[in-house]
Structure formats: C-alpha cells, structure tokens
Design a protein around this motif. Structure first.
Motif, PDB file in Angstrom:
ATOM      1  N   LEU A 165       3.642   5.884   8.261  1.00 22.39           N
ATOM      2  CA  LEU A 165       2.408   5.098   8.236  1.00 22.39           C
ATOM      3  C   LEU A 165       2.612   3.782   7.501  1.00 22.39           C
ATOM      4  N   SER A 166       3.405   3.802   6.443  1.00 18.21           N
ATOM      5  CA  SER A 166       3.726   2.555   5.734  1.00 18.21           C
ATOM      6  C   SER A 166       4.489   1.605   6.650  1.00 18.21           C
ATOM      7  N   GLU A 167       5.332   2.173   7.489  1.00 17.45           N
ATOM      8  CA  GLU A 167       6.064   1.351   8.466  1.00 17.45           C
ATOM      9  C   GLU A 167       5.095   0.674   9.431  1.00 17.45           C
ATOM     10  N   LEU A 168       4.106   1.435   9.902  1.00 20.06           N
ATOM     11  CA  LEU A 168       3.106   0.849  10.795  1.00 20.06           C
ATOM     12  C   LEU A 168       2.288  -0.219  10.077  1.00 20.06           C
ATOM     13  N   GLN A 169       1.976   0.014   8.810  1.00 15.99           N
ATOM     14  CA  GLN A 169       1.285  -1.011   8.022  1.00 15.99           C
ATOM     15  C   GLN A 169       2.095  -2.307   7.995  1.00 15.99           C
ATOM     16  N   SER A 170       3.410  -2.173   7.759  1.00 18.43           N
ATOM     17  CA  SER A 170       4.261  -3.366   7.661  1.00 18.43           C
ATOM     18  C   SER A 170       4.343  -4.120   8.978  1.00 18.43           C
ATOM     19  N   GLU A 171       4.061  -3.416  10.077  1.00 18.70           N
ATOM     20  CA  GLU A 171       4.050  -4.060  11.392  1.00 18.70           C
ATOM     21  C   GLU A 171       2.698  -4.705  11.696  1.00 18.70           C
ATOM     22  N   GLY A 172       1.754  -4.549  10.759  1.00 22.82           N
ATOM     23  CA  GLY A 172       0.470  -5.216  10.911  1.00 22.82           C
ATOM     24  C   GLY A 172      -0.660  -4.348  11.413  1.00 22.82           C
ATOM     25  N   GLN A 173      -0.423  -3.045  11.573  1.00 22.01           N
ATOM     26  CA  GLN A 173      -1.520  -2.194  12.036  1.00 22.01           C
ATOM     27  C   GLN A 173      -2.510  -1.948  10.899  1.00 22.01           C
ATOM     28  N   PRO A 174      -3.795  -1.943  11.217  1.00 21.03           N
ATOM     29  CA  PRO A 174      -4.829  -1.797  10.168  1.00 21.03           C
ATOM     30  C   PRO A 174      -5.017  -0.347   9.738  1.00 21.03           C
ATOM     31  N   ILE A 175      -4.011   0.216   9.086  1.00 20.88           N
ATOM     32  CA  ILE A 175      -4.034   1.602   8.624  1.00 20.88           C
ATOM     33  C   ILE A 175      -4.172   1.618   7.105  1.00 20.88           C
ATOM     34  N   ASP A 176      -5.192   2.290   6.603  1.00 17.33           N
ATOM     35  CA  ASP A 176      -5.363   2.514   5.171  1.00 17.33           C
ATOM     36  C   ASP A 176      -4.913   3.937   4.851  1.00 17.33           C
ATOM     37  N   ILE A 177      -4.109   4.089   3.815  1.00 16.09           N
ATOM     38  CA  ILE A 177      -3.556   5.395   3.451  1.00 16.09           C
ATOM     39  C   ILE A 177      -4.119   5.821   2.103  1.00 16.09           C
ATOM     40  N   ALA A 178      -4.608   7.051   2.062  1.00 19.66           N
ATOM     41  CA  ALA A 178      -5.050   7.654   0.797  1.00 19.66           C
ATOM     42  C   ALA A 178      -4.209   8.899   0.559  1.00 19.66           C
ATOM     43  N   TRP A 179      -3.474   8.903  -0.545  1.00 22.02           N
ATOM     44  CA  TRP A 179      -2.570   9.997  -0.893  1.00 22.02           C
ATOM     45  C   TRP A 179      -3.144  10.718  -2.106  1.00 22.02           C
ATOM     46  N   PHE A 180      -3.557  11.965  -1.911  1.00 21.54           N
ATOM     47  CA  PHE A 180      -4.084  12.766  -3.009  1.00 21.54           C
ATOM     48  C   PHE A 180      -2.955  13.639  -3.555  1.00 21.54           C
ATOM     49  N   PRO A 181      -2.400  13.290  -4.720  1.00 23.00           N
ATOM     50  CA  PRO A 181      -1.267  14.055  -5.246  1.00 23.00           C
ATOM     51  C   PRO A 181      -1.697  15.444  -5.714  1.00 23.00           C
ATOM     52  N   GLY A 182      -0.780  16.391  -5.610  1.00 24.43           N
ATOM     53  CA  GLY A 182      -1.012  17.708  -6.187  1.00 24.43           C
ATOM     54  C   GLY A 182      -2.021  18.573  -5.470  1.00 24.43           C
TER      55      GLY A 182
END
Length: 453
Positions: free
Chosen positions: A380-397
């Motif tokens: 998903l970070s790769e897609l972000q770097s390509e300009g796609q409007p993806i917001d990522i929320a990572w809930f640890p643990g």
C-alpha cells in the motif's frame, strides 16, 4: 479469516450459519433488543444478536461483552470474549420498551434511549440470485455518507448479525447491509468466488443508491477481511466515491496462507533455513490448491517424506497448508471436494487496486495472525508513492478484526474488545477523506499529494 479455511476447520466455522437446537425461542426474545442506544451524555451502547440467541454489547471506544438474561429482566455476562465476568448489568425491559438502564460500564451509566434509525428493507437481483438488503439512515435530514457493507468469509446472515450496520449510523454514516448469496434471506448457493461476490456487491451498491436517493451524499464500500478482496473488485464494476478496507490484504489468498505459516513459525521461535524451507513448501501447497489438485502432488509427497520428522514441520498451520501436510492426501482431497465453495485462489489484488482512482482508507492490524499485514502495508505504501489516494491506518498490537486481546503463556489469545479509535475512524473518514485527529494508538499514513518523481 480473510480467505478460507477448508475441510476440517470449515466444518467448525460453518456451524455459525444456524443456531443450536432449542436456541430459536431465546433468539426471538433477544432479537427485539438489538439496536443502538444513546445515553444522556451522548455516548452510544450498541446491542447485537448472537447466533446462539444471546446478546453482545459494544461501545464506540471498543469495549464489549456478552449478555444473558438473568432473573428480573437484568442482562449480564462476560468481558470481551473471555470467561471472566464483566460488571455490566443492563435492564432491557420488554420488547416494546425503547429505554434501557445501563449499569457497570464506565462512562456509560444511566438511562439510554433507542436511536430511531430510518430502516428500509429491499430485495434486488445479484448475478442470477435474489438478495435481501437493508438501508439504515441516521436520524436527521442528511445527506449522509453511505457505506455498503461487504462481507468477510462468514456463512451466516449479515442482516441479523452485522454490527457495523448500526455502529456507522450511530455516528452519522448511513449503511447498507445485505445477506450474501446462500445466506440468510438471500437465494443461491454460498460461495467464495470473489468475482461472483463482487458482482453481487456492485448490485448492492446500485440498489443502495436507488433506495436512498437524495438522502445520501458520497457513497462507497466498507469491506472487512475477505471483503478486502471483494470490495475493490466491486469498485471496478461500479462508480463508488470511496472505498474502506478493514484488516484485508493487498496480497492474494495463496500469499495469506504463506504469511500465516511464516508468522506461525516465527512465533514458535524458528528462523533462517526453516523459514526458507517453509516458503518452498507453501509454494508447493499453493500450486496444489490453485490447480485443483492437478499440479504439485509429487512435490508435496516428497517434502512430506523428507521433513515429516522435523519438529518445525509439525508446527505448521496456515489457511490450508497445515491440514494438507498433516492429513493423508486422499482424505484431504475428498474432504476439500465435499466442502469446496469455489474460492478464487488465483486472485491477485494489486492489478485491481491499480485500476482505482478514488479515495481509499485501509485499516491494518499490526499483530494479525489470520491475515499478517506487513507485506500489505509495504504494498500500500508503494501505491501511495505512485500517487494513489490511499490512507493507511496501522493499529499496532491488535489482531484480526482490529481486536484487542490478552495472550497466555502458551500463546493462546482471548479477544477482549476492539482498538479504541477504530470505530470512530470508520465514521469520520468518509466525511473528510483524511486524518484530522488521532485515533487511539493508530499509526496514520496519509496519501501523498503528488507521485514521487
């Protein structure tokens, strides 16, 4: 699961499609209490029906517990999914009562009034089947954002048991829920063919828009677990304004099995050569599964003969690899054939995701054993770097479902509730397509405004 646990495990999870003998009368009595209730403070307590005819309460901040009726119409039960009592005591009264009394839940004490949602039932055509759906609108005039709920791998009625259908409207977001084919009030046969399910989801999206009319604004999908594969595919078949995915993968079903095996072995203390060998084995079992047992059989028998005596070999689990390795092949194959539901083993999400140019929220569980998410986060970070409007929320643990848990010395987990901030995030994001405030412990990665050069 995000995908499918075949044969032996499926026989267990499939039992959720019905209720235990004798539970129907209790379910009928409990069902009338299902709903969302607002306290004078504005806090919300949601009460949902469970397949065994009991109830479960949930709060917007992620606390939860079971409820069983005691003497005098007071309901109480255990904390989370544990066997430890919770001090919550709820007076539900009769089926005609819209006011309840809440005791023993911190910050949610006192009388609570049932939220008067606007609900409309409907039936519509999927791909050759008739599906039963429900639109739920929050109180007020709107227009409201709308989320069409796309199922995970469950084989029971979403109309009866899906709690997101109420938790979103309680926070100002309309929802549309439907029983997928072969479940609940819908016709057809249960399947895990993602393409069929996506076509049904796209039909649900169009029906939701038709029924809601001008009472809604932007409309999109919310897909959880397996719905993280189905909802993006549905988005390519329709014209949604947004997409939300919870604890789903940007890798396919075979990769899910591979990552589960790796996570399982790492937690058991293995590394290095063992993990490399396990990867070779999951490549083989993946070939067997994806080919319908026509490719990789000789290699499967070879690795079983070579490694069966190794301690780590007997630790392997995964979506299907563990059962395939530890069950005689003829027995496993016969069991799989009896329970085959057409799972789309060949499905690859990334080409589908690259077709989408709409705002996307992807919520991941940092300690997910069922759908390990590290690789998905990187993709998903790769897609972000390509300009796609993806917001990522990572809930640890937290584990699958964005669920909090406690773990015993043997590594067994007991679910206690949901991550604080998760339910708020799902309601806030469709109104702004971004992060303006923190959400519990979530690590928030908004999309890039411009693609990297």
């Amino acid at each position: 699961m995000a995908g499918f646990k075949p044969v032996l495990a499926f026989l267990v999870t499939g039992a959720l499609a019905g209720t235990a003998p004798g539970a129907l009368a209790q379910e009928d009595m409990a069902a009338c209490h299902a709903g969302s209730y607002r306290l004078d403070s504005g806090a919300v307590l949601d009460i949902g029906l469970l397949p065994d005819g009991t109830l479960r309460w949930r709060t917007i901040d992620g606390r939860s517990g079971t409820l069983t009726e005691n003497a005098g119409g007071v309901w109480s039960g255990n904390d989370g999914w544990s066997d430890q009592p919770h001090p919550a005591r709820i007076e539900l009264g009769g089926c005609d009562d819209d006011t309840i009394a809440v005791h023993g839940i911190e910050h949610l004490e006192g009388p609570a009034q049932r939220i008067a949602y606007s609900m409309e039932e409907t039936r519509f055509q999927g791909g050759g089947v008739e599906l039963a759906g429900r639109l739920i609108l929050p109180p007020g005039e709107g227009p409201f954002p709308l989320a069409v709920l796309v199922h995970g791998s469950e084989s029971y009625s979403a109309l009866d048991y899906a709690y997101y259908q109420r938790l979103l409207p309680a926070q100002g977001v309309a929802s549309f829920v439907y029983d997928k084919r072969g479940t609940g009030a819908s016709t057809g046969e249960y399947t895990q063919d993602f393409h069929l399910l996506a076509a049904d989801a796209a039909a649900a999206f169009e029906e939701a828009r038709r029924v809601a009319g001008d009472r809604i604004g932007d409309a999109g999908y919310l897909g959880g677990s397996q719905g993280g594969w189905v909802s993006p595919l549905a988005a390519t078949m329709s014209e949604p304004d947004f997409l939300m995915v919870g604890f789903g993968l940007a890798e396919g079903p075979l990769a899910e099995d591979r990552e589960e095996v790796r996570t399982n072995l790492v937690e058991a203390g293995y590394s290095g050569d063992v993990l490399e060998t396990a990867r070779t084995i999951t490549d083989i079992t993946g070939r067997v599964m994806a080919s319908g047992f026509t490719d990789g059989l000789a290699d499967l028998e070879r690795v079983k003969a070579i490694y069966a005596h190794e301690a780590w070999f007997n630790v392997i689990e995964g979506e299907f690899t563990g059962e395939m390795l530890h069950t005689p092949l003829a027995e496993y194959r016969a069991g799989y054939a009896a329970e085959d539901v057409g799972t789309s083993w060949e499905y690859e999400p990334m080409p589908v995701l690259r077709q989408l140019d709409i705002p996307i929220l992807w919520v991941l569980a940092g300690a997910d054993r069922e759908a390990p998410a590290d690789t998905t986060r990187a993709l998903l970070s790769e897609l972000q770097s390509e300009g796609q409007p993806i917001d990522i929320a990572w809930f640890p643990g937290v584990d699958h479902g964005i669920t909090r848990f406690v773990e015993d010395e043997a590594g067994e987990r007991t679910t206690m509730g949901y991550a604080d901030g998760y339910f708020r995030l799902l309601a806030d994001w469709p109104a702004r397509y971004g992060f303006d405030v923190p959400y519990g412990d979530a690590e928030l990665a908004p999309h890039s405004q411009e693609p990297d050069e």
